[in-house]
Scaffold this active site. Structure first.
Site, PDB file in Angstrom:
ATOM      1  N   ASN A   1       0.866  -1.171   0.000  1.00 45.96           N
ATOM      2  CA  ASN A   1       0.000   0.000   0.000  1.00 45.96           C
ATOM      3  C   ASN A   1       0.909   1.230   0.000  1.00 45.96           C
ATOM      4  O   ASN A   1       1.486   1.564   1.025  1.00 45.96           O
ATOM      5  CB  ASN A   1      -0.901  -0.040   1.247  1.00 45.96           C
ATOM      6  CG  ASN A   1      -1.746   1.209   1.386  1.00 45.96           C
ATOM      7  OD1 ASN A   1      -1.792   2.048   0.494  1.00 45.96           O
ATOM      8  ND2 ASN A   1      -2.423   1.332   2.526  1.00 45.96           N
TER       9      ASN A   1
ATOM     10  N   LYS B   1       0.127   4.261  -0.276  1.00 43.61           N
ATOM     11  CA  LYS B   1      -0.527   5.444   0.312  1.00 43.61           C
ATOM     12  C   LYS B   1      -0.307   6.666  -0.590  1.00 43.61           C
ATOM     13  O   LYS B   1      -0.200   6.516  -1.805  1.00 43.61           O
ATOM     14  CB  LYS B   1      -0.044   5.647   1.749  1.00 43.61           C
ATOM     15  CG  LYS B   1      -0.188   4.343   2.573  1.00 43.61           C
ATOM     16  CD  LYS B   1      -0.021   4.509   4.042  1.00 43.61           C
ATOM     17  CE  LYS B   1      -0.169   3.163   4.729  1.00 43.61           C
ATOM     18  NZ  LYS B   1      -0.102   3.237   6.183  1.00 43.61           N
TER      19      LYS B   1
ATOM     20  N   HIS C   1      -9.371   0.899   5.051  1.00 40.73           N
ATOM     21  CA  HIS C   1      -8.096   1.100   5.748  1.00 40.73           C
ATOM     22  C   HIS C   1      -8.335   2.019   6.952  1.00 40.73           C
ATOM     23  O   HIS C   1      -9.174   2.928   6.884  1.00 40.73           O
ATOM     24  CB  HIS C   1      -7.081   1.723   4.787  1.00 40.73           C
ATOM     25  CG  HIS C   1      -5.702   1.726   5.353  1.00 40.73           C
ATOM     26  ND1 HIS C   1      -5.274   2.678   6.247  1.00 40.73           N
ATOM     27  CD2 HIS C   1      -4.665   0.869   5.182  1.00 40.73           C
ATOM     28  CE1 HIS C   1      -4.026   2.404   6.594  1.00 40.73           C
ATOM     29  NE2 HIS C   1      -3.633   1.317   5.962  1.00 40.73           N
TER      30      HIS C   1
ATOM     31  N   GLU D   1      -6.778   4.480   8.010  1.00 39.34           N
ATOM     32  CA  GLU D   1      -6.638   5.911   7.695  1.00 39.34           C
ATOM     33  C   GLU D   1      -7.923   6.446   7.069  1.00 39.34           C
ATOM     34  O   GLU D   1      -8.314   7.585   7.298  1.00 39.34           O
ATOM     35  CB  GLU D   1      -5.420   6.118   6.777  1.00 39.34           C
ATOM     36  CG  GLU D   1      -4.122   5.948   7.553  1.00 39.34           C
ATOM     37  CD  GLU D   1      -2.963   5.377   6.757  1.00 39.34           C
ATOM     38  OE1 GLU D   1      -2.986   5.413   5.522  1.00 39.34           O
ATOM     39  OE2 GLU D   1      -2.023   4.873   7.406  1.00 39.34           O
TER      40      GLU D   1
ATOM     41  N   GLU E   1      -4.934  -4.990  10.602  1.00 40.20           N
ATOM     42  CA  GLU E   1      -3.955  -3.922  10.780  1.00 40.20           C
ATOM     43  C   GLU E   1      -4.230  -3.197  12.098  1.00 40.20           C
ATOM     44  O   GLU E   1      -5.089  -2.302  12.147  1.00 40.20           O
ATOM     45  CB  GLU E   1      -4.038  -2.919   9.623  1.00 40.20           C
ATOM     46  CG  GLU E   1      -3.721  -3.506   8.275  1.00 40.20           C
ATOM     47  CD  GLU E   1      -3.166  -2.453   7.313  1.00 40.20           C
ATOM     48  OE1 GLU E   1      -2.196  -2.776   6.631  1.00 40.20           O
ATOM     49  OE2 GLU E   1      -3.679  -1.323   7.274  1.00 40.20           O
TER      50      GLU E   1
ATOM     51  N   GLY F   1       2.740   2.486  10.623  1.00 37.96           N
ATOM     52  CA  GLY F   1       3.656   3.624  10.444  1.00 37.96           C
ATOM     53  C   GLY F   1       4.385   4.032  11.711  1.00 37.96           C
ATOM     54  O   GLY F   1       5.002   5.092  11.764  1.00 37.96           O
TER      55      GLY F   1
ATOM     56  N   SER G   1       3.866  -1.941  10.179  1.00 33.81           N
ATOM     57  CA  SER G   1       5.321  -1.969  10.398  1.00 33.81           C
ATOM     58  C   SER G   1       5.966  -3.297  10.011  1.00 33.81           C
ATOM     59  O   SER G   1       6.930  -3.734  10.654  1.00 33.81           O
ATOM     60  CB  SER G   1       5.660  -1.590  11.846  1.00 33.81           C
ATOM     61  OG  SER G   1       5.224  -0.261  12.114  1.00 33.81           O
TER      62      SER G   1
HETATM   63  P1  13P Z   1       3.299   0.515   7.554  1.00 31.32           P
HETATM   64  O1  13P Z   1       3.825  -0.777   6.965  1.00 31.32           O
HETATM   65  O2  13P Z   1       3.985   1.735   7.021  1.00 31.32           O
HETATM   66  O3  13P Z   1       3.218   0.457   9.032  1.00 31.32           O
HETATM   67  O4  13P Z   1       1.777   0.661   7.027  1.00 31.32           O
HETATM   68  C1  13P Z   1       0.913  -0.422   7.154  1.00 31.32           C
HETATM   69  C2  13P Z   1      -0.321  -0.136   6.396  1.00 31.32           C
HETATM   70  O5  13P Z   1      -1.092   0.721   6.785  1.00 31.32           O
HETATM   71  C3  13P Z   1      -0.576  -0.891   5.169  1.00 31.32           C
HETATM   72  O6  13P Z   1      -1.866  -0.700   4.701  1.00 31.32           O
END
Ligand code: 13P
Length: 255
Positions: free
Chosen positions: A9, A11, A96, A98, A168, A174, A214
């Site tokens: 992803n 983003k 997601h 976010e 997740e 992140g 992560s």
């Molecule tokens: P990170 O791997 O940067 O922690 O992000 C995970 C994520 O949100 C994947 O959709």
């Protein structure tokens, strides 16, 4: 036997040139992965076409990070499932954290998107996960269960089999704070139990559950070797071809 599925992803990162460069490098690195691991990349929507033109005919599938449930109409700024298919997408990430936290998505709106994605023939990757506060209050299992039930409400068995789930934990996204393999395995096993109750054990055993939060080359193998961890949804580490390829290699060697 569930085929491991590693998806990146991206983003809201990269530009056109670096998106193309990343996927060109990745395609070279995974050229001989020969179907053992399913691989997807989800670039920003504006680069789907550019990235898609590189991955066409390769081991790498194209995915979008979001979509809207309506087919067409006055929905400024939105993209439909048919538009994503038209751009060459195979996957779409839905719900997601976010999107839930920053853009007000709810289990009900994710459910509408899920139905539209399935009707169009996309493979949805539906995200669930608890916040740190919810974990500390011991609510992890009930939160992911509620999210699952709301997001998948009214989904028939035949459609359920086309879905991928991504667990997740919000506190691990992140942050560099990865769930321990035991923590991930416990939630994945719980989700499989929830699916057994909602559907049946044959279906629950077939659905792939990715872990996200992560995931890095250094922790991927231990996470992916857990019985109920069937892949990863990777954010930051999917922006580096070497790291993402190393996670794919870890998926291969851990199964
Ligand atoms: P990170 O791997 O940067 O922690 O992000 C995970 C994520 O949100 C994947 O959709």
């Amino acid at each position: 036997m569930r085929q491991p599925f590693i998806a990146g992803n991206w983003k809201m990162n990269l530009d056109r040139a670096s998106s193309v460069a990343l996927v060109v490098q990745l395609a070279e690195l995974v050229a001989e992965s020969s179907g053992e691991v399913e691989i997807g990349v989800c670039p920003p929507a504006c680069y789907l076409e550019a990235v898609g033109s590189v991955v066409i005919g390769s081991e790498i599938g194209l995915g979008a990070q979001n979509m809207y449930h309506e087919e067409s109409g006055a929905f400024t700024g939105e993209l439909s499932a048919a538009m994503l298919l038209d751009l060459g997408c195979k996957y779409v990430i839905l719900g997601h954290s976010e999107r839930r936290q920053l853009f007000g998505e709810t289990d009900a709106s994710i459910n509408e998107k899920l139905k539209a994605a399935l009707a169009a023939g996309l493979t949805p990757i539906v995200c669930v996960g608890e916040t740190l506060e919810e974990r500390e209050f011991g609510q992890t299992e009930s939160i992911v269960e509620t999210q699952f039930e709301g997001s998948f409400s009214g989904i028939e068995e035949v459609d359920m089999l086309k879905c991928v789930i991504a667990y997740e934990p919000v506190w691990a996204i992140g942050t560099g704070k990865v769930a321990t393999p035991d923590q991930a395995e416990a939630v994945h096993a719980h989700l499989r139990k929830v699916m057994t109750n909602q559907y049946n054990s044959e279906i629950a055993e077939q659905i792939r559950i990715q872990y996200g939060g992560s995931v890095k080359p250094g922790n991927a193998e231990e996470l992916l070797s857990q019985k109920n961890v069937d892949g990863a949804l990777v954010g930051g580490a999917s922006l580096k071809a070497d790291d993402f390829a190393a996670i794919i290699a870890a998926a291969k060697s851990s199964k």
